[in-house]
Design a protein around this motif. Structure first.
Motif: not given
Length: 94
Positions: A5-23
């Motif tokens: 994948l173009p980036y690792d699991r930590a980065t993908r999970l950080a993107d998901q957490i970013f969406q939830v926390v922002s909202q």
């Protein structure tokens, strides 16, 4: 066969957490100390146990930034439950 994948699991999970926390910060938290706060980034450790939330407050003083940090620490449990509710993972990061 291993997928690359173009980036690792930590980065993908950080993107998901970013969406939830922002909202959650924008729509669910009613703390007046968090007015005008913009979540800019979430970074995860490689073991996925710790998430670091970065924020921005336009034209904020040092005292206002410290107040926002205190408000986010106070809302940590609520944010953690919101992340656990939205994202399925073994451990919810601190």
């Amino acid at each position: 066969m291993k997928r690359h994948l173009p980036y690792d699991r930590a980065t993908r999970l950080a993107d998901q957490i970013f969406q939830v926390v922002s909202q959650v910060c924008y729509s669910e938290l009613s703390d007046p100390r968090l007015n005008g706060v913009q979540i800019t980034q979430v970074r995860m450790t490689k073991d996925l146990r710790t998430a670091r939330i970065y924020f921005h407050m336009p034209e904020a003083t040092k005292d206002a930034q410290l107040t926002v940090i205190q408000a986010l620490k106070r809302a940590q449990g609520y944010l953690k439950r919101a992340v656990a509710r939205e994202i399925e993972m073994k451990y919810v990061p601190d």
